[in-house]
Structures are given as structure tokens and as C-alpha cells.
Design a protein around this motif. Structure first.
Motif, short mmCIF file in Angstrom:
data_model
loop_
_atom_site.label_atom_id
_atom_site.label_comp_id
_atom_site.label_asym_id
_atom_site.label_seq_id
_atom_site.Cartn_x
_atom_site.Cartn_y
_atom_site.Cartn_z
N THR A 13 0.88 -1.17 0.00
CA THR A 13 0.00 0.00 0.00
C THR A 13 0.91 1.22 0.00
O THR A 13 1.68 1.42 0.94
N GLY A 14 0.83 2.02 -1.06
CA GLY A 14 1.69 3.21 -1.16
C GLY A 14 0.84 4.46 -1.17
O GLY A 14 -0.14 4.55 -1.91
N VAL A 15 1.21 5.43 -0.33
CA VAL A 15 0.52 6.72 -0.33
C VAL A 15 1.60 7.81 -0.32
O VAL A 15 2.53 7.75 0.49
N ALA A 16 1.47 8.77 -1.22
CA ALA A 16 2.49 9.82 -1.30
C ALA A 16 1.87 11.16 -1.65
O ALA A 16 0.75 11.22 -2.17
N VAL A 17 2.60 12.21 -1.32
CA VAL A 17 2.22 13.55 -1.76
C VAL A 17 3.43 14.13 -2.48
O VAL A 17 4.55 14.09 -1.94
N VAL A 18 3.21 14.61 -3.71
CA VAL A 18 4.31 15.28 -4.41
C VAL A 18 3.89 16.71 -4.76
O VAL A 18 2.70 17.00 -4.91
N LEU A 28 4.83 3.63 2.79
CA LEU A 28 4.55 2.30 2.28
C LEU A 28 4.19 1.36 3.43
O LEU A 28 4.86 1.35 4.45
N ALA A 29 3.10 0.60 3.24
CA ALA A 29 2.78 -0.46 4.20
C ALA A 29 2.98 -1.76 3.44
O ALA A 29 2.24 -2.06 2.51
N SER A 30 4.00 -2.50 3.81
CA SER A 30 4.31 -3.73 3.08
C SER A 30 3.52 -4.90 3.66
O SER A 30 3.30 -5.00 4.85
#
Ligand code: KG4
Ligand code: ZN
Length: 341
Positions: A13-18, A28-30
Motif C-alpha cells: 500500500t503506497g501513499v504519497a504527496v508530491v 509504504l505499508a508492506s
């Protein structure tokens, strides 16, 4: 442009702000521990784990980026390729954020995310280039005359590179996911110990075949055992890896020459492989080519590459409707923003 990126196509699960090409947060939640005992990703478990991980990750990412939902100029989400149930979890979350904040929604192709991830560290001047995309589900060479424009040059006719790494690693008892473990083991082995076949190396096209190599590894071990000899696992790992990397490097350089581009660009989880990175750097330098490789964390699945790819799509006016759906077999170059559910 400040964009939230959500990636749930497989087991991370990937969450990012650019903000444009700058990463403000990339979390990242692996799920490795969850799938480990099954020796592979279990789709239903992956979907549920994404549901649990997403909300806390979203909150954490915004906090780290020092912004609120109201500060977002866009919401980007992977719509394919990937596991349909897993994709739908991310898509539902992205739609909710978009609906609640009014920030435009943009569906992103996971493979384009892998390619454009290079802009985060190497800047926006990526094209024209030849891209080698190697992951758990894909192995392909693509000509990118300009950003967002893709000409498929060739791809695997059977297994993907990551799949081959994972299968050989499982055979060696290295656990899941096998790629990184095999890479580590190979560092202590001799890449020239066993000469495995370089499948399709001289086929004159840009296709790959990896299933024969996997079989060759199994056959070699059996033949040695039948002869009363044990094979050194490190030599086996290094020799297998060398055979994979050899073909990938030579075909990538040949494709760059063929298309007359000065840049080779790599993307996907297998690009985390130490030997591939070394060899493509060497070959690129020798051929006078610029070689772009994302750092380790940006090769494997992550939210930042989706946020960046989404930001670039939004900037050129692409938008997705709230009716967008998942496409498990979405191809690079297909219009990800208009996939309807
Ligand atoms: O891009 P990715 O994170 O997920 C997909 O989109 O498939 O790629 C995952 C694949 C797995 O097969 C994994 O074993 C492989 O990339 N991988 C590696 C390495 N790190 C990850 N393969 C070889 N060497 C590595 N260091
Ligand atoms: Zn991936």
C-alpha cells in the motif's frame, strides 16, 4: 501542483504527496509478512490489508507533507495493471478524497508510474528514451519518443523477469519475495560458474523468454545431484542472474541504438537488482548513453511514482470521471484516465 498518489495494485500500500517533481511524503505499508507463509501474494488477503492500511497511511502522509485534504490540487490512483480487488480499494479511496475535496481525480497506469519515477531524482527531461520495464508481471522494452507516448518494441513471450527470480528463489528455498534474497545470495557467488542459456539473445528482435532458463536451472541441479555432486547455491544464483541480466542489457542497448536515442531509462521492481544496475551502467557508459535508474525505494512499487505520473497527466489537462474502474490488464500507452468501471 500538489498531488496525492495512491498505489494498491499488488501487495504494497503506497501513499504519497508530491509537489511537481518533489516528494513531500512517500509512505509504504508492506504486506510481505502476510503473504510469506503462502509463498506468494494471496489476492483476497491483499485487498483486505489495503483496506486496513489506507486510512492511517493517508493521514500520516498528509501530516508528513504538512498539508490538509483541502490543499490538494489532484488525486492520482493506480487503475491497472494489477490485482482487480486490490486496485479497487485504492480507486474507492481516491474517489472519496476527490469527491470530498473537489480535487480532480486522475487514473494512472502503474507501468507509466514506473517509467516516470525517474523524474523524481533525474528531473523532467526523460525523453526521447528507450525504457526497460521489468517487474513481477512485466518485462518489456519500450521506445518513448516523448513523455506519454509509447511504442512497444518487445516483451516477454512467457514469464516476467520478477516471476523468474521469484520462482528460482523459491526453488533455492530463499522464501518470498525471492528477488531481493536471490540478489543478496548472488553477491557471494561466481556469475561464470555455470553457463546458462541466454534465451533469445540473438533473435534479432526485442522479445524475451525466461521460462526456459528457469527449467535449465532445475535441470542443472538435478543432473549434478544425480552425479553425486551438490551445487553451490550462491554460484547457481549468480549464474542465473547473469543470464537474465546479460540479455536484458544487450537488448536495451541495441534498442537505443536502433531508435537513435541517447537515453536508457529503467523502471520496475527488478531494477532494484544490484547486478542489473551495475551492468546497465557499464554498458551505457561504454555506448555513450545516459542511463537513468531510480533509487531502490522508487524502483519497487510506491505511491510517489503514481503521484508524479498523475501530476504530469493533470498538468496536460487529463482528468478521470468518478465512474472510473480498474483494468487488471491495462497496457502501457492505453488511456488510463478513462477506464470505466
Ligand atoms: O514493480 P514491483 O515492485 O511490483 C510489480 O509491479 O510487479 O516488482 C516486484 C518484483 C518481484 O518479482 C520481486 O522479486 C522483484 O521485483 N525484485 C527483484 C529485486 N527486488 C525486487 N528482483 C531481482 N533483484 C532484486 N533486488
Ligand atoms: Zn510495479
Amino acid at each position: 501542483m500538489r498531488v496525492l498518489g495512491i498505489e494498491t495494485s499488488c501487495d504494497e500500500t503506497g501513499v504519497a504527496v508530491v509537489e511537481d517533481e518533489t516528494v513531500l511524503a512517500n509512505l509504504l505499508a508492506s504486506q510481505v509478512q502476510l503473504h510469506e507463509r503462502f509463498g506468494g501474494v494471496v489476492p483476497e488477503l491483499a485487498s483486505r490489508a489495503h483496506v486496513e492500511a489506507l486510512t492511517p497511511l493517508l493521514e500520516e502522509a498528509l501530516e508528513e507533507a504538512d498539508c490538509g485534504f483541502g490543499d490538494l490540487d489532484g488525486v492520482a490512483v493506480t487503475v491497472g495493471p494489477g490485482l482487480v480487488g486490490a486496485l479497487l480499494v485504492g480507486i474507492a479511496a481516491a474517489k472519496s478524497v476527490s469527491l470530498a475535496t473537489g480535487a480532480p481525480l486522475i487514473g494512472v497506469n502503474h507501468l507509466e508510474g514506473h517509467v516516470l519515477a525517474n523524474a523524481i531524482e533525474h528531473g523532467p527531461e526523460l525523453a526521447p528514451a528507450v525504457c526497460l520495464v521489468v517487474s513481477g508481471g512485466h518485462t518489456m522494452l519500450v521506445h518513448m519518443p516523448e513523455v506519454h507516448s509509447y511504442e512497444l518494441l518487445g516483451q516477454t513471450v512467457d514469464d516476467a523477469a520478477g516471476e523468474a527470480f521469484d520462482k528460482v528463489a523459491r526453488f533455492l528455498g530463499l522464501g518470498f519475495p525471492g528477488g531481493p534474497a536471490l540478489d543478496r545470495l548472488a553477491r557471494t557467488g561466481d556469475p561464470n560458474a555455470i553457463r546458462f542459456p541466454r534465451a533469445m539473445a540473438d533473435s534479432g528482435d526485442y522479445d524475451f523468454s525466461l521460462s526456459g532458463l528457469k527449467t535449465a536451472v532445475l535441470r542443472h541441479v538435478k543432473a549434478e545431484r544425480d552425479a553425486g555432486r551438490e551445487v553451490d547455491p550462491a554460484d547457481l544464483a549468480a549464474s542465473f542472474q547473469e543470464a537474465v541480466v546479460d540479455v536484458q542489457v544487450s537488448k536495451t542497448v541495441a534498442a537505443a541504438r536502433d531508435r537513435g536515442v541517447d537515453t536508457i531509462l529503467l523502471g520496475g521492481g527488478v531494477v532494484a537488482n544490484t547486478r542489473l544496475r551495475e551492468r546497465i551502467d557499464e554498458a551505457g557508459a561504454e555506448a555513450g548513453l545516459r542511463v537513468l535508474i531510480p533509487s531502490m525505494d522508487l524502483c519497487t512499487d510506491n505511491g510517489a511514482m503514481i503521484a508524479l505520473a498523475g501530476a504530469w497527466r493533470l498538468r496536460r489537462g487529463d482528468r478521470s470521471s468518478l465512474g472510473i474502474g480498474a483494468d487488471p490488464s491495462l497496457e502501457l500507452g492505453a488511456d488510463a484516465s478513462s477506464e470505466l468501471g
